[in-house]
Write a protein that holds these residues in place. Structure first.
Motif, short mmCIF file in Angstrom:
data_model
loop_
_atom_site.label_atom_id
_atom_site.label_comp_id
_atom_site.label_asym_id
_atom_site.label_seq_id
_atom_site.Cartn_x
_atom_site.Cartn_y
_atom_site.Cartn_z
N GLU A 143 25.22 2.69 54.55
CA GLU A 143 24.11 1.90 54.03
C GLU A 143 23.38 2.65 52.92
O GLU A 143 23.06 2.08 51.87
CB GLU A 143 23.14 1.55 55.15
N GLY A 144 23.11 3.94 53.15
CA GLY A 144 22.44 4.74 52.13
C GLY A 144 23.27 4.86 50.86
O GLY A 144 22.73 4.80 49.75
N THR A 145 24.58 5.02 51.03
CA THR A 145 25.46 5.14 49.87
C THR A 145 25.51 3.84 49.08
O THR A 145 25.49 3.86 47.85
CB THR A 145 26.88 5.53 50.32
N GLU A 146 25.57 2.71 49.78
CA GLU A 146 25.58 1.41 49.09
C GLU A 146 24.30 1.23 48.28
O GLU A 146 24.33 0.70 47.16
CB GLU A 146 25.74 0.27 50.09
N ASN A 147 23.18 1.67 48.83
CA ASN A 147 21.91 1.57 48.10
C ASN A 147 21.94 2.44 46.85
O ASN A 147 21.48 2.04 45.78
CB ASN A 147 20.74 1.99 48.99
N ARG A 148 22.51 3.65 47.00
CA ARG A 148 22.59 4.55 45.83
C ARG A 148 23.56 4.02 44.78
O ARG A 148 23.34 4.20 43.58
CB ARG A 148 23.00 5.95 46.29
N ILE A 149 24.63 3.35 45.23
CA ILE A 149 25.56 2.74 44.28
C ILE A 149 24.84 1.67 43.46
O ILE A 149 24.99 1.60 42.24
CB ILE A 149 26.76 2.12 45.03
N THR A 150 24.05 0.84 44.15
CA THR A 150 23.31 -0.22 43.46
C THR A 150 22.36 0.35 42.42
O THR A 150 22.30 -0.12 41.28
CB THR A 150 22.52 -1.07 44.47
N VAL A 151 21.63 1.40 42.78
CA VAL A 151 20.70 2.04 41.85
C VAL A 151 21.44 2.65 40.67
O VAL A 151 21.04 2.48 39.51
CB VAL A 151 19.87 3.12 42.58
N ALA A 152 22.55 3.35 40.95
CA ALA A 152 23.32 4.00 39.89
C ALA A 152 23.91 2.97 38.93
O ALA A 152 23.91 3.16 37.71
CB ALA A 152 24.43 4.85 40.50
N ARG A 153 24.40 1.87 39.47
CA ARG A 153 24.95 0.81 38.62
C ARG A 153 23.88 0.20 37.73
O ARG A 153 24.11 -0.06 36.54
CB ARG A 153 25.59 -0.27 39.49
N GLN A 154 22.70 -0.03 38.28
CA GLN A 154 21.61 -0.61 37.49
C GLN A 154 21.19 0.33 36.36
O GLN A 154 20.91 -0.11 35.24
CB GLN A 154 20.43 -0.94 38.39
N ARG A 155 21.15 1.62 36.66
CA ARG A 155 20.80 2.59 35.62
C ARG A 155 21.85 2.62 34.53
O ARG A 155 21.54 2.75 33.34
CB ARG A 155 20.63 3.97 36.25
N TYR A 156 23.11 2.49 34.93
CA TYR A 156 24.18 2.46 33.93
C TYR A 156 24.07 1.21 33.06
O TYR A 156 24.23 1.28 31.84
CB TYR A 156 25.54 2.51 34.61
N ILE A 157 23.79 0.07 33.69
CA ILE A 157 23.64 -1.18 32.95
C ILE A 157 22.54 -1.06 31.89
O ILE A 157 22.70 -1.50 30.75
CB ILE A 157 23.34 -2.34 33.92
N VAL A 158 21.43 -0.46 32.28
CA VAL A 158 20.31 -0.28 31.34
C VAL A 158 20.72 0.65 30.20
O VAL A 158 20.43 0.39 29.02
CB VAL A 158 19.08 0.28 32.07
N ALA A 159 21.40 1.76 30.54
CA ALA A 159 21.82 2.73 29.52
C ALA A 159 22.78 2.09 28.53
O ALA A 159 22.68 2.30 27.31
CB ALA A 159 22.47 3.94 30.18
N VAL A 160 23.72 1.28 29.02
CA VAL A 160 24.68 0.61 28.15
C VAL A 160 23.99 -0.44 27.29
O VAL A 160 24.30 -0.60 26.11
CB VAL A 160 25.81 -0.04 28.99
N GLN A 161 23.04 -1.15 27.89
CA GLN A 161 22.30 -2.16 27.13
C GLN A 161 21.57 -1.52 25.95
O GLN A 161 21.61 -2.04 24.83
CB GLN A 161 21.31 -2.87 28.04
N GLN A 162 20.92 -0.40 26.18
CA GLN A 162 20.19 0.28 25.11
C GLN A 162 21.16 0.78 24.03
O GLN A 162 20.87 0.69 22.83
CB GLN A 162 19.39 1.45 25.70
N TYR A 163 22.29 1.31 24.47
CA TYR A 163 23.30 1.78 23.52
C TYR A 163 23.84 0.62 22.69
O TYR A 163 23.96 0.72 21.46
CB TYR A 163 24.43 2.48 24.28
#
Length: 205
Positions: A143-163
């Protein structure tokens, strides 16, 4: 003296030229591209780390379930196959600039998420399994890992959007063309829907 003065003048011209070039590169977004590109790589690295963390939990999870539900062979084998497919996918920096490879990465991880959901659903049929301390600990870690995956994916989405905004905007898009900064693929809407509902980790009473 004239020779020294000539050399001094040449050096000054060179320094002025270099300074002008640096200012030009900075003004056209080159330095920002460098920063944004590194930010997407760092964010992607965290996504990969969290997916690997999930993959590392699966063997113990499968073995624990097998101890109580060995006849659920199809479900157990499906998780094992999905994990093998996900971990065998070669994660390279080129994936970030290759839409087809990125889509394949999403596919194998999505299939693993689905297989894990089915495995966790199996536990509902086995009260002794749900009460097992090791299983509950693995559930908590998953459960903790799934939550961290979600956060990491969202951060990547934001980083790619800015790029990508930088790569598409004028005049920085001209810099992108000159230096080969291509628009990067990101996680799709369909994939985000799948990841938000799988796998389900249920701590039953």
């Amino acid at each position: 003296m004239p020779i020294i003065a000539t050399h001094f003048t040449k050096w000054m011209r060179l320094l002025i030229t270099l300074g002008a070039l640096a200012g030009l590169l900075s003004g056209c977004g080159y330095n920002e591209f460098q920063n944004r590109d590194e930010a997407t790589k760092a964010a992607w690295g965290e996504v990969v780390n969290q997916y690997q963390r999930r993959a590392d939990l699966i063997p113990n999870l499968v073995n624990t379930v097998k101890g109580y539900a060995s006849h659920e062979r199809e479900t157990l084998e499906a998780v094992t196959r999905a994990r093998a497919a996900a971990t065998s996918f070669q994660i390279t920096p080129e994936v970030l600039n290759n839409p087809a490879a990125f889509q394949k990465f999403q596919q194998v991880q999505g299939e693993l998420s689905g297989a894990l959901s089915r495995l966790m659903a199996v536990s509902e049929k086995y009260p002794d399994l749900k009460a097992d301390t090791s299983f509950r600990d693995l559930q908590s870690q998953l459960e903790g890992t799934e939550n961290r995956i979600t956060v990491a994916r969202q951060r990547y989405i934001v980083a790619v959007q800015q790029y990508n905004v930088l790569a598409r905007s004028f005049p920085s898009n001209l810099t992108a063309m000159v230096f080969g900064y291509q628009v990067k693929p990101s996680f799709t809407v369909e994939n985000e829907k799948a990841i938000s509902t799988a796998p389900t980790v249920n701590f039953g009473k």
